[in-house]
Motif scaffolding. Structure first.
Motif, PDB file in Angstrom:
ATOM      1  N   MET A 105      -0.732   8.506  -5.665  1.00  0.00           N
ATOM      2  CA  MET A 105      -0.468   8.496  -4.230  1.00  0.00           C
ATOM      3  C   MET A 105       0.752   7.624  -3.911  1.00  0.00           C
ATOM      4  SD  MET A 105      -4.146   8.073  -2.384  1.00  0.00           S
ATOM      5  CE  MET A 105      -5.573   9.033  -2.880  1.00  0.00           C
ATOM      6  N   ARG A 106       1.315   7.875  -2.761  1.00  0.00           N
ATOM      7  CA  ARG A 106       2.374   7.021  -2.224  1.00  0.00           C
ATOM      8  C   ARG A 106       1.705   6.074  -1.222  1.00  0.00           C
ATOM      9  NH1 ARG A 106       7.892   6.528  -1.516  1.00  0.00           N
ATOM     10  NH2 ARG A 106       8.613   6.059   0.615  1.00  0.00           N
ATOM     11  N   ILE A 107       1.727   4.786  -1.523  1.00  0.00           N
ATOM     12  CA  ILE A 107       0.893   3.821  -0.802  1.00  0.00           C
ATOM     13  C   ILE A 107       1.733   2.663  -0.259  1.00  0.00           C
ATOM     14  CG2 ILE A 107      -1.004   2.156  -1.039  1.00  0.00           C
ATOM     15  CD1 ILE A 107      -2.221   4.017  -3.135  1.00  0.00           C
ATOM     16  N   ILE A 108       1.436   2.270   0.972  1.00  0.00           N
ATOM     17  CA  ILE A 108       1.973   1.036   1.549  1.00  0.00           C
ATOM     18  C   ILE A 108       0.929  -0.044   1.338  1.00  0.00           C
ATOM     19  CG2 ILE A 108       2.711  -0.131   3.656  1.00  0.00           C
ATOM     20  CD1 ILE A 108       3.415   2.692   4.756  1.00  0.00           C
ATOM     21  N   PHE A 109       1.347  -1.210   0.831  1.00  0.00           N
ATOM     22  CA  PHE A 109       0.408  -2.315   0.655  1.00  0.00           C
ATOM     23  C   PHE A 109       0.705  -3.391   1.684  1.00  0.00           C
ATOM     24  CE2 PHE A 109      -1.143  -6.307  -1.136  1.00  0.00           C
ATOM     25  CZ  PHE A 109      -2.452  -5.944  -1.434  1.00  0.00           C
ATOM     26  N   MET A 110      -0.365  -3.923   2.293  1.00  0.00           N
ATOM     27  CA  MET A 110      -0.219  -4.928   3.346  1.00  0.00           C
ATOM     28  C   MET A 110      -1.162  -6.087   3.058  1.00  0.00           C
ATOM     29  SD  MET A 110      -0.183  -2.227   6.548  1.00  0.00           S
ATOM     30  CE  MET A 110       0.896  -3.156   7.644  1.00  0.00           C
ATOM     31  N   GLY A 111      -0.610  -7.229   2.676  1.00  0.00           N
ATOM     32  CA  GLY A 111      -1.417  -8.404   2.356  1.00  0.00           C
ATOM     33  C   GLY A 111      -0.526  -9.619   2.249  1.00  0.00           C
ATOM     34  N   SER A 112      -1.129 -10.808   2.277  1.00  0.00           N
ATOM     35  CA  SER A 112      -0.318 -12.026   2.247  1.00  0.00           C
ATOM     36  C   SER A 112      -0.770 -13.068   1.227  1.00  0.00           C
ATOM     37  CB  SER A 112      -0.260 -12.645   3.650  1.00  0.00           C
ATOM     38  OG  SER A 112       0.387 -11.774   4.559  1.00  0.00           O
ATOM     39  N   PRO A 113      -2.039 -13.543   1.239  1.00  0.00           N
ATOM     40  CA  PRO A 113      -2.406 -14.666   0.375  1.00  0.00           C
ATOM     41  C   PRO A 113      -2.801 -14.244  -1.037  1.00  0.00           C
ATOM     42  CG  PRO A 113      -4.263 -14.080   1.740  1.00  0.00           C
ATOM     43  CD  PRO A 113      -3.145 -13.158   2.137  1.00  0.00           C
ATOM     44  N   ASP A 114      -3.188 -15.227  -1.835  1.00  0.00           N
ATOM     45  CA  ASP A 114      -3.633 -14.986  -3.217  1.00  0.00           C
ATOM     46  C   ASP A 114      -4.734 -13.938  -3.288  1.00  0.00           C
ATOM     47  OD1 ASP A 114      -1.963 -16.845  -4.589  1.00  0.00           O
ATOM     48  OD2 ASP A 114      -3.205 -18.481  -3.871  1.00  0.00           O
ATOM     49  N   TRP A 125     -12.355   3.333  -6.131  1.00  0.00           N
ATOM     50  CA  TRP A 125     -12.310   4.302  -5.031  1.00  0.00           C
ATOM     51  C   TRP A 125     -11.136   5.260  -5.175  1.00  0.00           C
ATOM     52  CZ3 TRP A 125      -8.734   4.768  -0.844  1.00  0.00           C
ATOM     53  CH2 TRP A 125      -9.106   5.707   0.111  1.00  0.00           C
ATOM     54  N   LEU A 126      -9.960   4.743  -5.502  1.00  0.00           N
ATOM     55  CA  LEU A 126      -8.786   5.587  -5.633  1.00  0.00           C
ATOM     56  C   LEU A 126      -8.912   6.585  -6.787  1.00  0.00           C
ATOM     57  CD1 LEU A 126      -5.945   2.989  -4.953  1.00  0.00           C
ATOM     58  CD2 LEU A 126      -6.515   4.985  -3.538  1.00  0.00           C
ATOM     59  N   ALA A 127      -9.681   6.207  -7.810  1.00  0.00           N
ATOM     60  CA  ALA A 127      -9.852   7.100  -8.959  1.00  0.00           C
ATOM     61  C   ALA A 127     -10.654   8.355  -8.602  1.00  0.00           C
ATOM     62  CB  ALA A 127     -10.542   6.356 -10.098  1.00  0.00           C
ATOM     63  N   ASP A 128     -11.482   8.265  -7.543  1.00  0.00           N
ATOM     64  CA  ASP A 128     -12.296   9.426  -7.161  1.00  0.00           C
ATOM     65  C   ASP A 128     -12.741   9.252  -5.709  1.00  0.00           C
ATOM     66  OD1 ASP A 128     -13.863  11.643  -6.993  1.00  0.00           O
ATOM     67  OD2 ASP A 128     -15.280  11.069  -8.555  1.00  0.00           O
ATOM     68  N   THR A 129     -11.820   9.475  -4.778  1.00  0.00           N
ATOM     69  CA  THR A 129     -12.119   9.229  -3.361  1.00  0.00           C
ATOM     70  C   THR A 129     -13.240  10.128  -2.844  1.00  0.00           C
ATOM     71  OG1 THR A 129     -10.355  10.763  -2.711  1.00  0.00           O
ATOM     72  CG2 THR A 129      -9.783   8.424  -2.857  1.00  0.00           C
ATOM     73  N   GLU A 130     -13.383  11.316  -3.398  1.00  0.00           N
ATOM     74  CA  GLU A 130     -14.416  12.239  -2.908  1.00  0.00           C
ATOM     75  C   GLU A 130     -15.820  11.737  -3.226  1.00  0.00           C
ATOM     76  OE1 GLU A 130     -13.708  16.159  -4.296  1.00  0.00           O
ATOM     77  OE2 GLU A 130     -11.785  16.375  -3.240  1.00  0.00           O
TER      78      GLU A 130
END
Length: 305
Positions: free
Chosen positions: A1-10, A178-183
């Motif tokens: 997939m083409r994914i945007i990641f949004m996060g900040s801390p460790d 989850w990404l390995a088998d979203t269904e």
């Protein structure tokens, strides 16, 4: 997939690593802007920003996502999905709806318990036996979206720092699964019962309240490490980084022996690791050699003045 990641801390770093290791295309990484930190107050990048730099990923650090310009830049990435983990900004509806599959959040509790800003600390303070991570489809509410996957763990005697590290790893594993088998993990509405809110920690809460039962005080020690719960004596704050519940009685906040046993509302606590401002961590006996706190001394916690 083409994914945007949004996060900040460790906490968010293992999830970013999971996306890259699973072979997904990370279109961009969104995180909080650099902020002054340390003694020199030099600008310091967030943990996610530093990791994204190491991976050669594009990093964006807008201070808000409410402007049409920022929302257009986000939509132009043409992402299949956005993954959010402790990002720190509210996502407006145009952001939530831009990716083809919407936005998925890694939340550090077993929803609907402990929606909100400080789920790890609130779970420890409340004496919960277990917590976990929930993968959730985001909507406009506060952690109210449908659940995709839950992964529980026992809290045991962990402090907030230890539990955060464990849940961060678990979040990355849950995302990978989850990404390995979203269904295999269709969205499920959160239960209507059992909703609690994990309000942001106020600095005043980190002052130890010895009027409570010693077990509650010990949970306070674990919940606020880091940065460390504290008491005051002779105008100085002493952090208690680890403590145990021991038999004892007396007025709350009174030092009950020569080794810093402290009377609580019921029973007593004995600090195991303490720290003076600007000093290293130490055993209480080491502290007492350089900073005497005699038996019978009245400590100055909230509610015991």
């Amino acid at each position: 997939m083409r994914i945007i990641f949004m996060g900040s801390p460790d906490f968010a770093v293992p999830a970013l690593n999971a996306l890259v290791e699973a072979g997904h295309e990370v279109a961009a990484v969104y995180c909080q802007p650099s902020r002054p930190a340390g003694r020199g107050k030099a600008d310091r990048k967030t943990a996610v920003h530093e990791r994204a730099d190491d991976l050669g990923l594009e990093v964006r650090t807008p201070r808000s996502l409410r402007s049409e310009e920022e929302q257009a830049k986000f939509a132009a990435l043409n992402a299949d999905l956005a993954v959010v983990a402790a990002y720190g900004l509210i996502l407006p509806k145009p952001i939530l709806e831009a990716p083809r599959m919407g936005c998925v959040n890694i939340h550090a509790s077993l929803l609907p318990r402990w929606r909100g800003a400080a789920p790890i600390q609130r779970a420890i303070i409340a004496g919960d036996k277990r917590t976990g991570v929930t993968l959730m489809q985001m909507d406009e509410g506060l952690d109210t979206g449908p659940m995709l996957l839950e992964w529980p763990i026992e809290i045991d005697s962990k402090n907030a720092g230890e539990l955060t590290e464990e849940l961060a790893v678990l979040g990355g594993q849950a995302l990978w699964r989850w990404l390995a088998d979203t269904e295999q993990y269709p969205p499920r509405a959160q239960p209507a019962e059992g909703v609690t809110y994990a309000s942001k920690i106020d600095k005043s809460e980190t002052q130890l309240d010895f009027t409570q039962d010693a077990y509650a005080v010990e949970r306070q020690v674990r919940a606020f490490n880091p940065p460390g719960a504290w008491f005051e004596f002779m105008g100085e704050r002493i952090k208690v980084l680890s403590a145990e519940v021991v038999p004892g009685s007396g007025p709350p906040g009174i030092v009950a022996d020569d080794h810093l046993k402290i009377a609580c509302g019921e029973r007593a606590i004995r600090p195991i690791v303490v720290q003076r401002a600007g000093r290293t961590r130490m055993h209480p006996d080491e502290l007492l050699r350089g900073f005497p706190i005699p038996k019978g001394a009245q400590l100055n916690p909230r509610g015991s003045e």
